[in-house]
Design an enzyme around this catalytic site. Structure first.
Site, PDB file in Angstrom:
ATOM      1  N   GLY A 324       0.828  -1.195   0.000  1.00 54.74           N
ATOM      2  CA  GLY A 324       0.000   0.000   0.000  1.00 54.74           C
ATOM      3  C   GLY A 324       0.866   1.250   0.000  1.00 54.74           C
ATOM      4  CB  SER A 325       0.202   4.636   1.289  1.00 55.57           C
ATOM      5  OG  SER A 325      -1.016   4.720   0.582  1.00 55.57           O
ATOM      6  CB  THR A 326       4.195   1.296   3.714  1.00 55.61           C
ATOM      7  OG1 THR A 326       3.995   0.061   3.009  1.00 55.61           O
ATOM      8  CG2 THR A 326       3.176   1.391   4.824  1.00 55.61           C
ATOM      9  CE1 TYR A 327       7.804  -0.913  -3.454  1.00 55.31           C
ATOM     10  CE2 TYR A 327       6.363   0.034  -5.132  1.00 55.31           C
ATOM     11  CZ  TYR A 327       7.482  -0.698  -4.798  1.00 55.31           C
ATOM     12  OH  TYR A 327       8.291  -1.209  -5.775  1.00 55.31           O
ATOM     13  CE  LYS A 328       0.550   6.571  -2.032  1.00 51.84           C
ATOM     14  NZ  LYS A 328      -0.590   7.118  -1.267  1.00 51.84           N
TER      15      LYS A 328
END
Lengths: 653, 383
Positions: A324-328
């Site tokens: 999810g957004s932790t990949y951004k």
């Protein structure tokens, strides 16, 4: 005269015949002597060897298994005494009667009795037959008191593996169990052939099995014709297994596991950023490893295996989720490397159009103008859709690899899974289809093909916080046992370890960093860290409400939500259904990664709550609590980070 | 008469007789019995109980019997030869009727507190009876086959009875001892050839009459290694013990094969194995030499006797001793099948001890009364 003559001739015949007889006898005695010479001189060596073979028997002495200790010397896996009742048939004049009497103290089923009687008949009368194992102390004393009425019955003490923290450590420690047929065939160690010998089957017990096992001693004994031991001729003590000291902190681990107990299925990894040591690794639901020790029942085993929540699987290393957004952060770093200006803004209207397809931002009405800092802080999807279009999937994947994503970290724990960081080549090889442009967009927000484990996310966070290539591990030390007496093991080993392993005191020069620096400009790291700080500590950040308020304990982090279902156009038109209104199985996974303290990062955490809904709501509070607890328990919380690189065990000393 | 010089007065007083006793032979016997005591002490793992002490007591009792037997005139034994033989046969019949079954064979009868083994009695009685009958058969008569009918009947009767017990070993010993007496008495050699040929021809027939355990023993003997944990176990273990003893042996009480019970019946049939394990080749050969000297004494006494009865008695009893020793030792070394024959004076066992002491008593009686003449046709004529 006639008589004399007659007798004389008879005497002559007799003498001649007697001489022949004597000669014959001498010949036969000679044959005996020759045979004796043949056996005792010519063949002496052969028979001497056979006589030794007859008389000498070698027995293996199993070494005590090494313990597993936490970083402060708290035993997490130890050997406990196992009291068992044994029956020696030759000492019990009437085995049936003895068993009748014993049945008044411990319950003996008909099946059990039949098994005992079969064993008694099969074995020689002096060989002890085990009647019952794992007796409690009260039963032991009752049997001892009644000993005079129980001829042939005695109490034998064996050793059994015990996990005092039970389910709290199950996924990390694993368990020991009996050697299987295939393991026996592959093994060279004769110890495995000992009946009842147990080896590590999972977790650290498996990973460090050989070190923990030690090596067998031998007892050379003299036996008689029926195999009874006459005396011990020689004894070579084996080497006891080494104690395994972990980077794990039992108190933190217990805390993590308890903190997770409210969730149906979740996992947490807490790393020491400086050393890569795992301080805590939680996974719920769990199981009691002690059950495997005592011999788990088939029905219980089936229940564990078929449980849809997979209690036997360590989700921290073997659970794979869309980050999810932790990949951004990965996408942002790849963009910075590609020379994109972080101050450049992208307008977010709430969606992004690519060809005929429309990609939505989590925020329906959009974020408006977004630069990189704001896009991370508020987790704007559209900004990263745009960024990924410009950077391309290959560069994002390359950056992800440098942060240990999508591949096994190589942690010293069996069962780790690698996950996926997709590239065009990967898709062609694995799926056999060309890469679609939209897939780059989906990947940029950590959805689609991107799969990582909580452990990988924790390592990523540690690398972001330190700028170094942190590698996770459990093992801190392997040391020969100070004392292998079974009683001594029960003694709190913390003191021993604390004494033998004094940490660096004040004034000790700062140790060299353990890991090489990542080849990424410091300015890029500073930008990302600032943004992660803002996520938590600036109003408007997605985890602002979950911040740690205590001075010096502040954390920086990033929330993430991993979508499990597909949101249809129809649903979008009517408004996306709230997670609370969905069945548990269809809710989003909540993710959170963070490190603390912000100014001198020591702890990195990754939290995944399966079907917990949004990361901010479900995972972030857990991350906050774990980081707070870690800092609360830190013995050197107020010292400079350089001095605590390898946390010395003086907290409880 | 010029013969007067030969013919010293054979009538001696009891005191004179006592002086005539062959004390050297008795010393040898005592040494053998003492060796027996030492080995029995070792067999009990260094204890006089349960065997060594009783062995010594029995020997002492046997010595008294020996001397009493020796004091009786050889003519007395000549007169009583047939009655004793008859008693022996009757005892064998009695064992058939009321004997106790031990290990699948009837061998013992209980007379008051005494357990008697009639076959042991018979081994002495048959020598007496054959010596008596051959004494009466002249050099010329012995070539006539009809004269051999009587002796053959004397042999056949007890042999068949012992075979019925069934005790193959003892019946073979009876036949062999008888053979020695036939041979010494001057029966023509070709007759032995005929008997041997007949005997060989009878083997397949006799095999049918053997008990299973007897067949097994023969088969085991032929290939002991074939079944090391079964029937061949004892012989294999015995050979291992012997071989492991080496030249000098392992020392008293140090024999691992014996003391760890790999060796069966070490106090009786396998006592020689134990001796050779603990005292080696030297001990084993020394024992053989001792027996050889005792046998040599027997021959000397036989050759010194002036009456055919005495000569045959001495040679027959000596042959008896020889057969015991040979069969026992050859058996434990795996040269012949396992037959339950004890080692004289060394093995533990009351009946055997008594029989051997009576035998020596008779031999010494022959020596003490060596100059007594007994007419060929018996003592009756002289009276």
């Amino acid at each position: 005269m006639a008589l004399l003559n007659e007798d004389h001739s008879r005497f002559k015949t007799f003498s001649r015949r007697a001489a022949l007889l004597g000669g014959g006898k001498a010949l036969l005695f000679g044959a005996l002597a020759a045979r004796l010479y043949y056996l005792q001189v010519v063949e002496a060596d052969k028979y001497a060897t056979l006589a030794e073979d007859n008389r000498i028997s070698l027995r293996l002495l199993p070494p005590p298994r090494g313990r597993i200790l936490d970083r402060f010397g708290q035993p997490l896996a130890a050997n406990e005494q196992n009291y068992k009742v044994v029956l020696v048939a030759e000492q019990a004049k009437d085995v049936e009667r003895t068993l009748d009497r014993l049945a008044q103290i411990i319950e003996l089923g008909a099946g059990e009795r039949a098994r005992i009687m079969t064993e008694v008949r099969k074995k020689r009368a002096f060989v002890p037959v085990t009647v019952r194992e794992y007796l409690d102390w009260a039963t032991v004393s009752r049997i001892e008191v009644n000993a005079p009425d129980l001829p042939g019955i005695s109490i034998d003490v064996g050793q059994t593996r015990a996990y005092p923290f039970g389910p709290e450590m199950a996924h990390v420690l694993g368990y020991v169990a009996a050697v299987s047929e295939s393991e026996l065939k592959a093994a060279e160690d004769p110890l495995l052939e000992l009946p009842g010998f147990k080896i590590g089957k999972n977790g650290l017990e498996k990973e460090y099995d050989e070190k923990l096992r030690g090596s067998a001693g031998t007892s050379t004994i003299e036996v008689n014709a029926v195999g009874r031991t006459i005396r011990e001729l020689k004894r070579e003590e084996g080497t006891p297994g080494k104690d395994l000291v972990l980077s794990l902190d039992q108190q933190l681990q217990t805390y993590v596991q308890q903190r997770l107990s409210g969730e149906k299925s979740a996992s947490v990894v807490l790393l020491d950023i400086a050393t890569g040591g795992v301080l805590a690794m939680g996974s719920v639901p769990s199981f009691d490893p002690n059950l495997f020790n005592l011999g788990i029942s088939a029905s219980h085993w089936r229940k564990l295996r078929n449980d849809p929540l997979h209690p036997l699987i360590n989700k921290a290393t073997a659970g794979l989720y869309n980050p999810g957004s932790t990949y951004k952060m990965m996408v942002a770093l790849a963009a910075l490397k590609a020379g994109i200006d972080p101050a450049e803004t992208v307008y977010c209207p709430g969606h992004y159009d690519l060809g005929n397809a429309r990609f939505h931002c989590w925020k329906n009405y959009g974020h408006g103008e977004m630069d990189m800092h704001a896009a991370i802080k508020e987790s704007c999807d559209v900004y990263f859709y745009d960024l990924s279009r410009r950077v391309g999937i290959e560069k994002i994947a390359a950056m992800s690899r440098r942060f240990a994503l999508g591949d096994k970290t190589g942690i010293d724990l069996p069962g780790e899974r690698g996950g996926t960081i997709p590239t065009k080549a990967w898709k062609r090889a694995q799926i056999g289809e060309p890469w679609q442009g939209g897939e780059t967009l989906v990947s940029a927000i950590g959805q689609g093909f991107v799969l990582t484990s909580p452990l990988q996310l924790a390592v990523m966070t540690a690398r972001l916080a330190s700028g170094r290539a942190v590698v996770p591990h459990f093992r801190r030390d392997l040391q020969p046992r100070a004392d292998d007496g079974p009683r001594a093991q029960a003694v709190d080993a913390a003191q021993q370890v604390a004494e033998t392993r004094g940490g660096p005191g004040p004034g000790t020069p700062a140790p060299e960093p353990m890991f090489a620096a990542l080849d990424i400009p410091g300015a890029d790291f500073a930008l990302i860290r600032d943004a992660m700080d803002a996520v938590v500590n600036e109003p408007g950040g997605t985890a602002y409400s979950k911040r740690i308020t205590r001075d010096g304990w502040h954390m920086a982090g990033k929330t993430g939500t991993s979508q499990v279902r597909r949101i249809t156009m129809a649903e979008r038109r009517q408004g996306v259904i709230d997670n609370e209104d969905l069945p548990w199985r269809r809710r989003d996974h909540g993710l959170y990664v963070a490190y603390a303290p912000v100014n001198a990062p020591r702890y990195a955490v990754a939290v995944v709550v399966e079907h917990g809904g949004g990361g901010s709501k479900s995972a972030a509070p857990i991350g906050r609590d774990v980081l707070a607890e870690a800092q609360r328990l830190d013995p050197l919380a107020n010292d400079s980070p350089e001095q605590v690189a390898d946390a010395p065990p003086i907290r409880r000393g | 008469m010029s013969l007067a010089g030969f013919n010293r007065n054979p009538e001696l007083s009891l005191g004179q007789k006592f002086l005539q006793v062959n004390w050297g032979l008795i010393l040898l016997i005592a040494i053998l019995a003492a060796i027996g005591c030492v080995m029995l002490y070792s067999a009990a793992d260094g204890s006089m109980q349960p065997w060594a002490r009783r062995h010594a007591i029995r020997f002492a009792g046997g010595l008294v019997v020996l001397l009493i037997v020796a004091m009786f005139d050889v003519r007395f034994w000549f007169r009583w030869a047939y009655p004793i033989y008859l008693v022996g046969v009757l005892l064998l019949v009695a064992v058939e009727v009321l004997g106790e079954v031990v290990m699948g064979a009837q061998r013992w009868i209980q007379i008051g507190p005494l357990t008697l083994q009639p076959s042991e009695v018979m081994k002495v009685a048959i020598v007496l009876a054959l010596a008596r009958i051959f004494h009466g058969i002249s050099e010329e008569e012995i070539v006539r086959p009809t004269k051999l009918i009587g002796p053959l009947v004397l042999v056949a009767l007890p042999t068949v009875l012992v075979l019925k017990q069934p005790d193959l070993g003892t019946s073979l010993i009876l036949i062999m001892v008888s053979g020695v007496l036939f041979f010494a008495a001057g029966v023509r050699l070709w007759k032995f050839g005929v008997v041997a040929a007949l005997g060989t021809g009878a083997v397949p027939v006799a095999w049918q009459f053997l008990h299973d355990y007897q067949k097994q023993r023969v088969l085991t003997f032929l290939n002991p290694e074939s079944d090391p944990l079964g029937a061949g176990y004892h012989i294999l273990q015995s050979k291992i013990a012997l071989g492991a003893g080496g030249i000098f042996g392992k020392g008293l009480l140090e024999g691992s094969q014996s003391h760890l019970n790999f060796l069966p019946e070490k106090q009786t049939d396998f006592i020689f194995t134990m001796l050779a394990e603990e005292f080696g080749l030297i001990g084993g050969v020394a024992l053989l030499v001792l027996y050889a000297i005792v046998i040599l004494y027997g021959f000397a006494i036989a050759l010194r006797a002036r009456n055919q009865f005495g000569r045959l008695l001495a040679i027959g009893l000596t042959a008896n001793l020889f057969l015991y020793v040979f069969i026992n030792i050859a058996m434990v070394m795996g040269l012949i099948p396992v037959v339950g024959v004890p080692l004289p004076l060394v093995s533990y066992g009351g009946s055997a001890m008594l029989a051997i002491m009576i035998s020596f008593g008779l031999v010494i009686s022959v020596y003490v009364h060596r100059d007594v003449r007994i007419p060929r046709r018996g003592l009756g004529e002289e009276d």
